[in-house]
Scaffold this active site. Structure first.
Site, PDB file in Angstrom:
ATOM      1  N   HIS A   1     -33.860  26.584 -24.589  1.00 40.24           N
ATOM      2  CA  HIS A   1     -35.280  26.423 -24.923  1.00 40.24           C
ATOM      3  C   HIS A   1     -35.697  27.082 -26.213  1.00 40.24           C
ATOM      4  CE1 HIS A   1     -36.983  24.561 -21.278  1.00 40.24           C
ATOM      5  NE2 HIS A   1     -35.971  25.127 -20.659  1.00 40.24           N
TER       6      HIS A   1
ATOM      7  N   LYS B   1     -52.377  27.840 -26.421  1.00 43.29           N
ATOM      8  CA  LYS B   1     -50.957  28.070 -26.168  1.00 43.29           C
ATOM      9  C   LYS B   1     -50.732  29.566 -26.216  1.00 43.29           C
ATOM     10  CE  LYS B   1     -50.028  25.357 -29.750  1.00 43.29           C
ATOM     11  NZ  LYS B   1     -48.923  24.500 -29.366  1.00 43.29           N
ATOM     12  N   ARG B   2     -49.544  30.020 -25.835  1.00 42.60           N
ATOM     13  CA  ARG B   2     -49.260  31.440 -25.973  1.00 42.60           C
ATOM     14  C   ARG B   2     -49.527  31.879 -27.412  1.00 42.60           C
ATOM     15  NH1 ARG B   2     -47.349  34.598 -21.441  1.00 42.60           N
ATOM     16  NH2 ARG B   2     -46.619  36.019 -23.037  1.00 42.60           N
TER      17      ARG B   2
ATOM     18  N   LYS C   1     -46.236  30.308 -33.750  1.00 44.91           N
ATOM     19  CA  LYS C   1     -47.171  29.219 -33.445  1.00 44.91           C
ATOM     20  C   LYS C   1     -48.342  29.190 -34.433  1.00 44.91           C
ATOM     21  CE  LYS C   1     -46.070  29.082 -28.472  1.00 44.91           C
ATOM     22  NZ  LYS C   1     -45.902  27.671 -28.038  1.00 44.91           N
TER      23      LYS C   1
ATOM     24  N   THR D   1     -45.089  21.080 -25.292  1.00 46.88           N
ATOM     25  CA  THR D   1     -45.533  20.050 -24.354  1.00 46.88           C
ATOM     26  C   THR D   1     -47.052  19.931 -24.422  1.00 46.88           C
ATOM     27  OG1 THR D   1     -45.478  21.726 -22.605  1.00 46.88           O
ATOM     28  CG2 THR D   1     -43.615  20.187 -22.726  1.00 46.88           C
TER      29      THR D   1
ATOM     30  N   LYS E   1     -49.739  16.575 -24.058  1.00 44.53           N
ATOM     31  CA  LYS E   1     -50.943  16.491 -23.220  1.00 44.53           C
ATOM     32  C   LYS E   1     -52.135  16.018 -24.043  1.00 44.53           C
ATOM     33  CE  LYS E   1     -49.288  20.618 -20.836  1.00 44.53           C
ATOM     34  NZ  LYS E   1     -49.413  22.092 -20.857  1.00 44.53           N
TER      35      LYS E   1
HETATM   36  C1  LIG Z   1     -48.644  22.996 -21.439  1.00 42.02           C
HETATM   37  C2  LIG Z   1     -48.886  24.433 -21.283  1.00 42.02           C
HETATM   38  C3  LIG Z   1     -48.224  25.337 -22.107  1.00 42.02           C
HETATM   39  C4  LIG Z   1     -47.297  24.925 -23.231  1.00 42.02           C
HETATM   40  O1  LIG Z   1     -48.077  24.698 -24.374  1.00 42.02           O
HETATM   41  P1  LIG Z   1     -47.412  24.577 -25.834  1.00 42.02           P
HETATM   42  O2  LIG Z   1     -48.568  24.158 -26.683  1.00 42.02           O
HETATM   43  O3  LIG Z   1     -46.378  23.513 -25.742  1.00 42.02           O
HETATM   44  O4  LIG Z   1     -46.890  25.902 -26.190  1.00 42.02           O
HETATM   45  C5  LIG Z   1     -48.466  26.678 -21.923  1.00 42.02           C
HETATM   46  N1  LIG Z   1     -49.319  27.122 -20.981  1.00 42.02           N
HETATM   47  C6  LIG Z   1     -49.989  26.265 -20.183  1.00 42.02           C
HETATM   48  C7  LIG Z   1     -50.936  26.807 -19.176  1.00 42.02           C
HETATM   49  C8  LIG Z   1     -49.791  24.898 -20.296  1.00 42.02           C
HETATM   50  O5  LIG Z   1     -50.449  24.061 -19.485  1.00 42.02           O
END
Ligand SMILES: *Cc1c(COP(=O)(O)O)cnc(C)c1O
Length: 829
Positions: A377, A568-569, A574, A676, A680
């Site tokens: 990952h 996101k985190r 990022k 991911t 979304k």
């Molecule tokens: C989808 C999701 C992530 C991953 O988000 P990225 O933008 O791909 O880092 C992290 N936390 C939650 C709660 C999510 O639903």
């Protein structure tokens, strides 16, 4: 073992209950019955939580009917079982997902309504199961749902953390971590399986069993652990779409062998009497909250071994019970390692096969490799797990021997058969000899697996070129790509009911079973009436989010402004910092050029920082400080607002994602393995502004270059720039907007109470700027102005966003899982 009260032949005749009916009247009657007899409450005095529990119990009965049928089907068909080992499952709430996948949403809603209860209110009471940090854990949750949907007999294995990911609170703009207590009202979805319990050892010594041969780590040994705990299973059913299949998520908790040392207790040592018990329970107490930083703690290695060993013992027991021998293991069992966290499983399976089941080393090694596969990952060097040899050896002495034995095989093969030189041999070794000797879990997972997959096309390529280049040279047919996906049930149907019904109305139901059928929406991008309806749904979702922001934060945001979202985190790669600096530059521009036609924007941030990640926490504070200044400056005239919504989690994402106009996916190229969140947003009709990183590359290919805004350096350019060295100071000085924004930060414009608060951040940009914030700044600002001009033409904007929704069905995790099943697991229907 087993039930000795009733003979086997008698048991075969025992009746099964009739499957439950699901009409609203039956459901309502059962909810009252549960309230009364399972919870012990009179409906007249029942609290909202009681209604939630009673409702879940009634739904759960329907799930159980399908669950037992699935288990029977798997057993009878003799099909291959898939085991997904993951230290994280970021599930969120289960109830709406289960009800919706059972196709009972309307019935449950009606049943509760007849009792004067609102389903949405009840569903919102369910706490998030936050047994993960971010993308990796969320992927595991999407995969569980998709494996049930595409009818693969699968078990998820993990740890039942008492405290999931911390709750994030803001105190004067700083992140504060509070414990999360998702189990405080009990968990009506789970079943404790006291009979599924295994002993897990730690420490101690190793005895050689066959004394006539030379001492050799490849022969049978007996490990005498010094400490032992019991792993006990808790099962949660996972319902697939249309309840095709119900699989099991089996989470382990730890119990002491002796719950209390009575002698000590009676002697007055009340605390000491519970020491063993506390130590055991510490194992499953907390999720490791680091996200991509080295897990340098003994407890973490203990957790990894604990859940790996429990899961493997359970897998072998089930296999032996059905098939009687272990030679057939790879034909009937596929074990997927989600990152290196369960990588010690490779050594544990070897130990179980050799020491417990009496197998020779070589056949055991063949079975191990044929059974395991591993998903990588991250390429971040600091996130590739490794353990100090002394720690590993002290905690897992027999596994250490086996790691050495495996390593010897690998190194002999590399040198003798492939002519590897010293440097190449060093790079494929399971032991890192540079400095303190460490066991490399990535290399262990690689050599112990027949398949190693990356999670996007770009990431897989980079994996071959960088971290695993020499291992790839040694085993060239092992690395493959499986681009991540998301489940369209949670991330479209459930979180965006308005868009879901609109799509269904115009293209029919096929997309509900095959997300790629969303393609049928393409022609509607050119239909003005449809565009207006699509825009109206987006507006409703923005109003819903604006209400949440008003309620939780007391901030008013305007739903007609562009909602520009980065959730996101919080991590330097990022690049939330890039976004914030650009916001500051925009703020300057709005004030200097009030005459221009600025696009009103609301910039929304959310995300947690690892508690020990200093810079990430500083970035959160900066976002909040900048928000305070900009939101209160009348010269901005409401053209720019910034909000940082606290406590990002799955449930919050389900409200934010459908409300996005612009999706920020701006990581330093080469550093986001897939992402991911990007999928979304595109699915829910947002335009992406992003770098050519992770799955953004493939999203661009799917939606088309006109329907995504790409900017910045490529992964190759970043690598080149890092190798040759770049001069961020010169870049900053050459960009007036950038240097003004940075000066504003470093001179205390946003932190008048502590002018030096952000100097570490700004100094980092001037001095090395590892994440290329400065190098990409102008391109990013220019891309944002491109976004502004696209926004001006509203018709064209919605045309583009509709094409995003229409063209990203490929990113369904059903597609990803089918690829795993066909190409890695050789499992499934
Ligand atoms: C989808 C999701 C992530 C991953 O988000 P990225 O933008 O791909 O880092 C992290 N936390 C939650 C709660 C999510 O639903």
């Amino acid at each position: 073992m087993g039930n000795t009260m009733i003979s086997k032949s008698a048991r075969a005749d025992l009746p099964s209950p009739e499957p439950r009916r699901s009409d609203p009247a039956t459901l309502a009657a059962e909810i009252i019955e549960r309230l009364t007899y399972s919870i012990g409450k009179d409906a007249k005095v029942a609290q909202p939580h009681d209604w939630m529990t009673a409702t879940i119990l009634v739904i759960r009965d329907r799930v159980i009917d399908h669950w037992m049928e699935s288990t029977r089907k798997t057993y009878e068909s003799g099909g291959k079982r898939v085991y997904y080992l993951s230290l994280e499952f970021l599930i969120g709430r289960l109830t709406r997902d289960a009800v919706s996948n059972l196709g009972m949403l309307e019935e449950v809603r009606e049943a509760l309504e007849s009792l004067g209860v609102d389903f949405d209110v009840v569903a919102a009471l369910e706490p998030d199961a936050a047994l993960g940090n971010g993308g990796l854990g969320r992927l595991a949750a999407c995969f569980m749902e998709s494996m049930a949907t595409v009818d693969i007999p699968a078990y998820g294995y993990g740890i039942r953390y008492v405290h999931g990911l911390f709750r994030q609170q803001m105190s004067d703009g700083w992140q504060v971590e509070l414990p999360e207590t998702w189990l405080s009202h009990g968990n009506p979805w789970e079943f404790q399986r006291s009979e599924s319990a295994y002993e897990i050892g730690f420490g101690g010594s190793v005895d050689i069993l066959d004394t006539e041969t030379d001492s050799d780590e490849t022969q049978r040994c007996a490990w005498k652990p010094q400490e032992r705990v019991i792993a006990v299973a808790y099962d949660t059913p996972v319902v697939g779409w249309r309840a095709n299949r119900v699989n099991t998520l089996r989470l382990w908790t730890a119990q002491p062998i002796d719950p209390i040392l009575l002698d000590a207790f009676n002697a007055g040592d009340h605390i000491g009497a519970l020491r063993e018990s506390n130590k055991a329970e510490a194992l499953a107490r907390v999720l490791y909250p680091a996200d991509g930083t080295p897990a340098g703690q003994e407890l973490r290695l203990r957790q990894e071994y604990f859940f790996s060993s429990a899961s493997l013992q359970d897998i072998l027991r089930r296999h032996l019970q059905q098939y009687g021998d272990l030679l057939s293991l790879p034909d009937k069992v596929a074990i997927q390692l989600n990152d290196t966290h369960p990588a010690v499983s490779v050594a544990e399976l070897m130990r179980l096969l050799i020491d417990v089941h009496g197998m020779e080393f070589d056949p055991a090694w063949d079975i191990t490799r044929e059974t395991f596969s591993y998903t990588n990952h991250t390429l971040l060097p600091e996130a590739l797990e490794s353990w100090p040899v002394p720690l590993f050896e002290r905690l897992l002495p027999r596994h250490m021997q086996l790691v050495y034995a495996i390593n010897a095989k690998v190194l002999v093969h590399a040198r003798k058969e492939r002519g590897y030189d010293d440097e190449q041999a060093r790079s494929v070794s399971l032991i890192d000899e540079g400095g303190e000797r460490r066991v490399r879990m990535g290399n262990l997972a690689f050599v112990g697996s027949h398949s190693i997959n990356g999670v996007s096309a770009l990431h897989t390529d980079l994996m071959k070129q960088t971290v695993f280049s020499d291992l790839h040279g040694l085993y060239p047919d092992r690395i493959n790509n499986k681009t991540n996906g998301i489940t369209p049930r949670r991330w479209l149907m459930q979180c965006n009911p308005g868009l879901f019904s609109l799509i269904r109305e115009v293209i029919g139901d096929e997309f509900m079973d095959d997300a790629e059928a969303l393609k049928a929406l393409e022609p509607f991008a050119g239909d003005a009436e449809f565009r207006a309806r699509f825009a109206a749904v987006k507006r409703d979702n923005k109003v819903r989010l604006a209400n949440l922001v008003a309620r939780r934060m007391g901030i008013k945001i305007d739903p007609s402004a562009m909602f520009d979202i980065q959730i996101k985190r919080i991590h330097e790669y990022k690049r939330q910092l890039l976004n914030i600096i650009e916001a500051i530059a925009l703020y300057d521009q709005i004030r200097s050029h009030p005459e221009r036609d600025w696009t009103p924007r609301v910039k929304i941030f959310a995300g947690k920082a690892a508690p020990s990640y200093h810079n990430a926490k500083l970035i959160i504070k900066l976002a909040n400080d900048v928000a305070r200044v900009i939101n209160h400056d009348p010269a901005v005239r409401g053209l720019l607002k910034i909000v940082f919504i606290p406590n990002y989690n799955v449930s919050l994402a389900e409200v934010i994602v459908p409300a996005a106009d612009l999706s920020e996916q701006i990581s330093t190229a080469g550093m986001e393995a897939s992402g991911t969140g990007n999928m979304k947003f595109a699915l829910n009709g947002a335009l992406t502004i992003g770098t050519l990183d992770g799955a953004n590359v493939e999203i661009q290919q799917c939606v088309g270059e006109d329907n995504i805004v790409i900017f910045g350096m490529t992964a190759a350019e970043v690598a080149e720039c890092r190798a040759t060295g770049h001069n961020p100071r010169a870049i900053i000085e050459a960009s007036r907007e950038l240097s003004q924004a940075l000066t504003a930060i470093s001179s205390g414009v946003f932190s008048p109470d502590d002018r030096d608060r952000f100097t570490e951040l700004t100094d980092g940009l001037y001095e090395h700027d590892w994440f290329m914030v400065t190098a990409d700044f102008d391109a990013y600002a220019e891309a944002q102005r491109r976004v502004d001009s696209l926004w001006l033409d509203e018709e064209a904007w919605y045309g583009r966003t509709i094409l995003n929704t229409a063209r990203v069905g490929w990113f369904s995790s059903d597609r990803t899982i089918r690829q795993y099943a066909k190409e890695i697991w050789k499992a499934g229907p």
